[in-house]
Motif scaffolding. Structure first.
Motif, PDB file in Angstrom:
ATOM      1  N   ALA A  74      18.015 -41.429 -34.828  1.00 35.48           N
ATOM      2  CA  ALA A  74      17.643 -40.038 -34.585  1.00 35.48           C
ATOM      3  C   ALA A  74      16.404 -39.943 -33.701  1.00 35.48           C
ATOM      4  N   ALA A  75      15.409 -40.788 -33.972  1.00 36.65           N
ATOM      5  CA  ALA A  75      14.179 -40.751 -33.166  1.00 36.65           C
ATOM      6  C   ALA A  75      14.460 -41.143 -31.724  1.00 36.65           C
ATOM      7  N   ARG A  76      15.308 -42.135 -31.537  1.00 37.90           N
ATOM      8  CA  ARG A  76      15.631 -42.549 -30.170  1.00 37.90           C
ATOM      9  C   ARG A  76      16.410 -41.466 -29.436  1.00 37.90           C
ATOM     10  N   ALA A  77      17.296 -40.781 -30.136  1.00 41.11           N
ATOM     11  CA  ALA A  77      18.046 -39.695 -29.504  1.00 41.11           C
ATOM     12  C   ALA A  77      17.103 -38.585 -29.043  1.00 41.11           C
ATOM     13  N   ARG A  78      16.100 -38.279 -29.887  1.00 42.54           N
ATOM     14  CA  ARG A  78      15.129 -37.248 -29.487  1.00 42.54           C
ATOM     15  C   ARG A  78      14.320 -37.698 -28.273  1.00 42.54           C
ATOM     16  N   ALA A  79      13.948 -38.966 -28.236  1.00 39.99           N
ATOM     17  CA  ALA A  79      13.165 -39.473 -27.109  1.00 39.99           C
ATOM     18  C   ALA A  79      13.977 -39.434 -25.815  1.00 39.99           C
ATOM     19  N   VAL A  80      15.254 -39.798 -25.901  1.00 39.31           N
ATOM     20  CA  VAL A  80      16.113 -39.767 -24.704  1.00 39.31           C
ATOM     21  C   VAL A  80      16.286 -38.331 -24.221  1.00 39.31           C
ATOM     22  N   ALA A  81      16.502 -37.407 -25.163  1.00 43.27           N
ATOM     23  CA  ALA A  81      16.661 -36.004 -24.770  1.00 43.27           C
ATOM     24  C   ALA A  81      15.397 -35.464 -24.108  1.00 43.27           C
ATOM     25  N   ALA A  82      14.238 -35.848 -24.641  1.00 40.00           N
ATOM     26  CA  ALA A  82      12.977 -35.397 -24.033  1.00 40.00           C
ATOM     27  C   ALA A  82      12.813 -35.970 -22.632  1.00 40.00           C
ATOM     28  N   ARG A  83      13.175 -37.214 -22.461  1.00 42.50           N
ATOM     29  CA  ARG A  83      13.081 -37.827 -21.133  1.00 42.50           C
ATOM     30  C   ARG A  83      14.031 -37.151 -20.154  1.00 42.50           C
ATOM     31  N   ASP A  84      15.240 -36.834 -20.598  1.00 42.78           N
ATOM     32  CA  ASP A  84      16.188 -36.144 -19.722  1.00 42.78           C
ATOM     33  C   ASP A  84      15.668 -34.769 -19.320  1.00 42.78           C
ATOM     34  N   ARG A  85      15.022 -34.084 -20.268  1.00 40.73           N
ATOM     35  CA  ARG A  85      14.459 -32.769 -19.935  1.00 40.73           C
ATOM     36  C   ARG A  85      13.345 -32.890 -18.901  1.00 40.73           C
ATOM     37  N   ARG A  86      12.555 -33.963 -19.005  1.00 42.33           N
ATOM     38  CA  ARG A  86      11.499 -34.167 -18.008  1.00 42.33           C
ATOM     39  C   ARG A  86      12.079 -34.438 -16.633  1.00 42.33           C
ATOM     40  N   VAL A  87      13.163 -35.232 -16.587  1.00 43.21           N
ATOM     41  CA  VAL A  87      13.817 -35.506 -15.300  1.00 43.21           C
ATOM     42  C   VAL A  87      14.344 -34.215 -14.691  1.00 43.21           C
ATOM     43  N   GLU A  88      15.034 -33.412 -15.495  1.00 45.65           N
ATOM     44  CA  GLU A  88      15.592 -32.164 -14.989  1.00 45.65           C
ATOM     45  C   GLU A  88      14.491 -31.194 -14.552  1.00 45.65           C
ATOM     46  N   ALA A  89      13.395 -31.118 -15.341  1.00 43.55           N
ATOM     47  CA  ALA A  89      12.307 -30.214 -14.986  1.00 43.55           C
ATOM     48  C   ALA A  89      11.644 -30.642 -13.686  1.00 43.55           C
ATOM     49  N   GLY A  90      11.439 -31.930 -13.514  1.00 40.73           N
ATOM     50  CA  GLY A  90      10.854 -32.412 -12.267  1.00 40.73           C
ATOM     51  C   GLY A  90      11.738 -32.138 -11.082  1.00 40.73           C
ATOM     52  N   PHE A  91      13.047 -32.317 -11.255  1.00 43.13           N
ATOM     53  CA  PHE A  91      13.966 -32.055 -10.153  1.00 43.13           C
ATOM     54  C   PHE A  91      14.007 -30.559  -9.830  1.00 43.13           C
ATOM     55  N   ARG A  92      14.007 -29.727 -10.860  1.00 44.92           N
ATOM     56  CA  ARG A  92      14.020 -28.283 -10.646  1.00 44.92           C
ATOM     57  C   ARG A  92      12.763 -27.846  -9.887  1.00 44.92           C
ATOM     58  N   ALA A  93      11.601 -28.395 -10.263  1.00 49.41           N
ATOM     59  CA  ALA A  93      10.351 -28.038  -9.580  1.00 49.41           C
ATOM     60  C   ALA A  93      10.403 -28.443  -8.107  1.00 49.41           C
ATOM     61  N   ALA A  94      10.944 -29.643  -7.825  1.00 48.18           N
ATOM     62  CA  ALA A  94      11.041 -30.080  -6.432  1.00 48.18           C
ATOM     63  C   ALA A  94      12.001 -29.195  -5.643  1.00 48.18           C
ATOM     64  N   LEU A  95      13.091 -28.784  -6.289  1.00 48.61           N
ATOM     65  CA  LEU A  95      14.074 -27.935  -5.620  1.00 48.61           C
ATOM     66  C   LEU A  95      13.477 -26.565  -5.279  1.00 48.61           C
ATOM     67  N   LEU A  96      12.779 -25.952  -6.235  1.00 48.80           N
ATOM     68  CA  LEU A  96      12.205 -24.624  -5.999  1.00 48.80           C
ATOM     69  C   LEU A  96      11.038 -24.687  -5.025  1.00 48.80           C
ATOM     70  N   ALA A  97      10.308 -25.798  -5.000  1.00 45.78           N
ATOM     71  CA  ALA A  97       9.233 -25.933  -4.021  1.00 45.78           C
ATOM     72  C   ALA A  97       9.794 -26.031  -2.612  1.00 45.78           C
TER      73      ALA A  97
END
Length: 303
Positions: free
Chosen positions: A77-100
């Motif tokens: 369960a802890a690893r699943a949460r960590a992977v999900a958090a990392r995926d959200r960071r990847v998506e957020a970074g990509f979204r920020a680069a796209l909007l910039a």
């Protein structure tokens, strides 16, 4: 003292299992990597099981495997949460680069571009670590515009070559980028890693060169296959001749004995001359010659 060498002995799947060891199938990095580390820490050997030139798994001490499996279940369960958090960071970074890069990108299009480009295990540009964030964002946006806002897919379905279809809709994609507020006067985005730039006056010349190179490779491979087939056929003929000669000698040696026993016809010799060499060691791969279509699939340069 813990072992640090990663050059583990390689064994086949039919090799006897060492006492106290168990097999771990390849595929779960958490389990295989921790089994290795734990076995090294205990000074125990780890065996790589390989078949057909590919690793299939590991043979590790049973006690090590049991401990790792317990940790795997306890931390799932802890690893699943960590992977999900990392995926959200990847998506957020990509979204920020796209909007910039595209400050006026429609709100309805941005989630579609981000979701498609950053999908895990898709090998899409959003997860390409070899490119910086801005080139990745632009490549993903242009791909979205090409497919969602032009007749690019219709051209492909109509049989238009990929390069020609892209050339036809390039101006439309450029105009859409400007509508999205493309920042600054930027040049065409760089090609994905491993691909040569296709734009420029020498494009047709490069394509002709690639086609000629592919044809030369096809001819070379066909010649090699023909030579291999001829050599294999000669070996089969020699084996058949040797087998026939051996059978004939054995027949001549057995006939007097059978006739001495009262047999007028050596029925027991039936089958000695049968040609069983079709199942020889060469099999069929040695003489297999691929079709022109199969060679084209192998040698034609990828766009």
């Amino acid at each position: 003292m813990a072992r640090t060498s990663t050059k583990d002995p390689v064994v086949g799947p039919d090799a006897p299992m060492p006492p106290g060891y168990a097999f771990v199938r390849k595929g779960n990095v958490f389990i295989t990597s921790r089994c290795r580390k734990a076995a090294y820490a205990e000074g125990r050997a780890v065996f790589v099981v390989a078949a057909g030139g590919r690793a299939r798994g590991l043979r590790v001490p049973r006690g090590v495997l049991a401990a790792v499996l317990a940790a795997h279940g306890a931390t799932r369960a802890a690893r699943a949460r960590a992977v999900a958090a990392r995926d959200r960071r990847v998506e957020a970074g990509f979204r920020a680069a796209l909007l910039a890069l595209y400050p006026r990108a429609p709100a309805a299009d941005v989630p579609r571009v981000v979701a498609r480009a950053t999908r895990k295990r898709s090998r899409r540009v959003g997860r390409c670590a070899a490119l910086a964030a801005e080139p990745r964002a632009r490549l993903a946006a242009r791909a979205h515009l090409r497919h969602a806002r032009t007749d690019y897919d219709a051209l492909l379905r109509a049989g238009v070559p990929r390069a020609d279809a892209r050339a036809r809709i390039a101006a439309r994609v450029d105009a859409l980028e400007r509508e999205w507020g493309l920042r600054g006067e930027q040049q065409q985005p760089p090609p994905p890693p491993g691909r040569a730039a296709a734009a420029g006056p020498g494009r047709r010349r490069r394509r002709r060169h690639a086609a000629a190179s592919a044809q030369a490779k096809t001819r070379t491979r066909q010649a090699a296959q023909a030579k291999t087939g001829a050599l294999a056929e000669k070996k089969r003929q020699r084996r058949r001749a040797s087998a026939a000669e051996s059978a004939e000698k054995e027949s001549r040696a057995l006939v007097p004995e059978l006739r001495a026993g009262g047999s007028d016809r050596p029925d027991d010799l039936d089958g000695l001359d049968d040609d069983d060499d079709d199942d020889d060691d060469y099999g069929t791969d040695a003489t297999w010659t691929p079709s022109d279509d199969e060679l084209d699939d192998v040698d034609w340069p990828l766009e």
